[in-house]
Design an enzyme around this catalytic site. Sequence first.
Site, PDB file in Angstrom:
ATOM      1  N   ASN A 164      52.700 140.537  11.947  1.00 49.14           N
ATOM      2  CA  ASN A 164      53.665 139.512  12.349  1.00 49.14           C
ATOM      3  C   ASN A 164      53.775 138.363  11.361  1.00 49.14           C
ATOM      4  OD1 ASN A 164      54.157 141.151  14.450  1.00 49.14           O
ATOM      5  ND2 ASN A 164      53.028 139.955  15.956  1.00 49.14           N
TER       6      ASN A 164
ATOM      7  N   CYS B  83      63.462 146.030  24.354  1.00 53.94           N
ATOM      8  CA  CYS B  83      62.431 146.964  23.897  1.00 53.94           C
ATOM      9  C   CYS B  83      61.518 147.291  25.057  1.00 53.94           C
ATOM     10  CB  CYS B  83      61.657 146.383  22.716  1.00 53.94           C
ATOM     11  SG  CYS B  83      60.361 145.260  23.239  1.00 53.94           S
TER      12      CYS B  83
ATOM     13  N   ARG C 180      65.048 141.296  25.445  1.00 51.54           N
ATOM     14  CA  ARG C 180      64.637 140.409  24.325  1.00 51.54           C
ATOM     15  C   ARG C 180      65.887 139.737  23.774  1.00 51.54           C
ATOM     16  NH1 ARG C 180      59.719 142.709  21.897  1.00 51.54           N
ATOM     17  NH2 ARG C 180      59.613 140.945  20.503  1.00 51.54           N
TER      18      ARG C 180
HETATM   19  C1  EPZ Z   1      56.896 137.701  18.231  1.00 53.88           C
HETATM   20  O1  EPZ Z   1      58.029 138.306  18.850  1.00 53.88           O
HETATM   21  C2  EPZ Z   1      55.947 138.855  17.892  1.00 53.88           C
HETATM   22  N1  EPZ Z   1      56.620 139.787  17.015  1.00 53.88           N
HETATM   23  C3  EPZ Z   1      55.524 139.564  19.168  1.00 53.88           C
HETATM   24  O2  EPZ Z   1      54.547 140.553  18.834  1.00 53.88           O
HETATM   25  C4  EPZ Z   1      54.866 138.562  20.103  1.00 53.88           C
HETATM   26  O3  EPZ Z   1      54.551 139.178  21.314  1.00 53.88           O
HETATM   27  C5  EPZ Z   1      55.822 137.383  20.371  1.00 53.88           C
HETATM   28  O4  EPZ Z   1      56.227 136.786  19.127  1.00 53.88           O
HETATM   29  C6  EPZ Z   1      55.181 136.299  21.216  1.00 53.88           C
HETATM   30  O5  EPZ Z   1      54.023 135.833  20.633  1.00 53.88           O
HETATM   31  C7  EPZ Z   1      56.703 139.491  15.684  1.00 53.88           C
HETATM   32  O6  EPZ Z   1      56.267 138.467  15.217  1.00 53.88           O
HETATM   33  C8  EPZ Z   1      57.361 140.510  14.819  1.00 53.88           C
HETATM   34  P1  EPZ Z   1      59.567 135.216  20.858  1.00 53.88           P
HETATM   35  P2  EPZ Z   1      59.378 137.469  19.073  1.00 53.88           P
HETATM   36  O7  EPZ Z   1      60.897 135.000  20.229  1.00 53.88           O
HETATM   37  O8  EPZ Z   1      59.617 136.593  17.908  1.00 53.88           O
HETATM   38  C9  EPZ Z   1      62.273 134.985  24.826  1.00 53.88           C
HETATM   39  C10 EPZ Z   1      53.552 142.692  18.709  1.00 53.88           C
HETATM   40  O9  EPZ Z   1      52.988 143.397  19.541  1.00 53.88           O
HETATM   41  N2  EPZ Z   1      63.390 134.654  23.901  1.00 53.88           N
HETATM   42  O10 EPZ Z   1      58.549 134.169  20.709  1.00 53.88           O
HETATM   43  O11 EPZ Z   1      60.440 138.420  19.462  1.00 53.88           O
HETATM   44  C11 EPZ Z   1      61.810 136.440  24.635  1.00 53.88           C
HETATM   45  O12 EPZ Z   1      62.593 137.340  25.352  1.00 53.88           O
HETATM   46  C12 EPZ Z   1      54.852 141.935  19.070  1.00 53.88           C
HETATM   47  O13 EPZ Z   1      53.152 142.550  17.554  1.00 53.88           O
HETATM   48  C13 EPZ Z   1      64.619 134.318  24.432  1.00 53.88           C
HETATM   49  O14 EPZ Z   1      64.788 134.284  25.644  1.00 53.88           O
HETATM   50  O15 EPZ Z   1      58.951 136.608  20.353  1.00 53.88           O
HETATM   51  C14 EPZ Z   1      60.385 136.401  25.101  1.00 53.88           C
HETATM   52  O16 EPZ Z   1      60.334 136.551  26.483  1.00 53.88           O
HETATM   53  C15 EPZ Z   1      55.314 142.241  20.453  1.00 53.88           C
HETATM   54  N3  EPZ Z   1      65.637 134.041  23.592  1.00 53.88           N
HETATM   55  C16 EPZ Z   1      59.935 135.017  24.693  1.00 53.88           C
HETATM   56  O17 EPZ Z   1      61.113 134.232  24.484  1.00 53.88           O
HETATM   57  C17 EPZ Z   1      65.485 134.074  22.217  1.00 53.88           C
HETATM   58  O18 EPZ Z   1      66.467 133.822  21.483  1.00 53.88           O
HETATM   59  C18 EPZ Z   1      59.084 134.981  23.435  1.00 53.88           C
HETATM   60  O19 EPZ Z   1      59.806 135.577  22.404  1.00 53.88           O
HETATM   61  C19 EPZ Z   1      64.235 134.401  21.698  1.00 53.88           C
HETATM   62  C20 EPZ Z   1      63.182 134.707  22.551  1.00 53.88           C
END
Ligand code: EPZ
Length: 418
Positions: free
Chosen positions: A23, A116, A121
């Site tokens: 990540n 996913c 997401r």
């Molecule tokens: C990052 O995902 C990581 N992936 C994820 O790791 C990790 O679980 C996550 O951060 C939380 O720590 C990478 O870095 C590649 P978020 P990301 O945007 O960026 C909601 C693994 O196993 N949200 O912080 O996609 C979203 O749906 C993976 O390595 C919105 O609603 O996570 C989620 O519920 C899995 N609108 C929450 O926020 C948006 O525009 C956190 O998502 C963006 C996000």
Amino acid sequence: MEKLKIRGGGQLVGRLRVQGAKNSVLPILAASILVQGESVLQNCPDLKDVDAAISILRHLGCKVKRQGKDVHIDSKAITRCDVPDDLMREMRSSVIFLGAILGRMGEAILSLPGGCELGPRPIDLHLEALRALGADLEEVGGNIVCRTEGLVGTEINLASPSVGATENVMLAAVCAKGETVITNAAREPEIVDLAAFLAASGARISGAGQSTITISGSGLGKSTTHRIMPDRIVASTYLSAVAFVGGRLELLDAEPTHLETLITALRAAGCEITVSGQDIQIESDGKLGAISPVITRPYPGFPTDAMPCLLAASVKAQGTTVFIENIFQNRYRYVEELRRMGAEIKLEGRVAVVTGISNLHGARVDATDLRGGAALVVAALGAEGETQIGEVHHIDRGYDSLEATLGGLGADIERVND
Ligand code: EPZ
């Protein structure tokens, strides 16, 4: 079909160096297209997701070569600004290329990333922030088409500290005119590593790791070499495995400060953990006590990605452990597979209640997602008899040489094709 076969029951003993962080390397690979020159990334893990990101870079016109754990990217001659659907589908987090392509080319065309295994997401925060920086966005036939006459720095307050949205804004903002201030930004260590790469390439950026990040648009003029930070989630997987089955492990190059919440939980469960410099040593007799409620939150809270393996490690603990998931809706899909192995887990919405049992038995199970798959590996190491884990492609997205690493610690594990 490829499967992992694991015969459980043995302890894990030895030492290992933690792989580079998935990540962190993914957003940094995206950032490399902003460098008017060559970037060398060291300590790059050998993962399916890294291969997918490299395919996107090559599609855009970058020259990319891998030499062992080093990846060389020459992004001088980028010609394209689109990421085709098949590459987007391979890796959901390709959306982090949006800000970088827009910043470099003034236009970006990506297919909309779907949901996913972990549930819906949305990327609304990403799109809202890019609009605030002056991008025009429209959805055309399942694609996001993003254009700008020139990005302009501004204040961006994120409704929630999304990791991906923070990264996308950072990548676009280094190409914007003037200053951008992100408030309620994500504070994950991977954000700090991305900022270190951007700064080494010439960006003016401050506050990474805190809730307010300030970026002065200056572009990235300098070629640079950057060492990818250790993967705290992979480290947490091996720590949870040793805690569960017993043994002694020395984790080298693990960055213990990134793992404080997990270390606290494992100590509370009865493990002996010592930290010296960048290294962590754990000793466990495999007889864990129940852990106080584990509640996932954005960093520095308990990481959602480390929860499945800790949950697997608690299935034979003395007493009941409660887990509360606050980040993703479908984080518990692997629980049904753990139940096939005899685990006693009640689910109620975001809450999982794990009642410790004395024995777990091997079974035929399928990985449901990356970290859920890792949790099944941990469980299988502590189960009686043989477990066969299918859908291993999920696990290969995030773990570099898992069988060789666990085999080196004494685990009875093999990959078979049948
Ligand atoms: C990052 O995902 C990581 N992936 C994820 O790791 C990790 O679980 C996550 O951060 C939380 O720590 C990478 O870095 C590649 P978020 P990301 O945007 O960026 C909601 C693994 O196993 N949200 O912080 O996609 C979203 O749906 C993976 O390595 C919105 O609603 O996570 C989620 O519920 C899995 N609108 C929450 O926020 C948006 O525009 C956190 O998502 C963006 C996000």
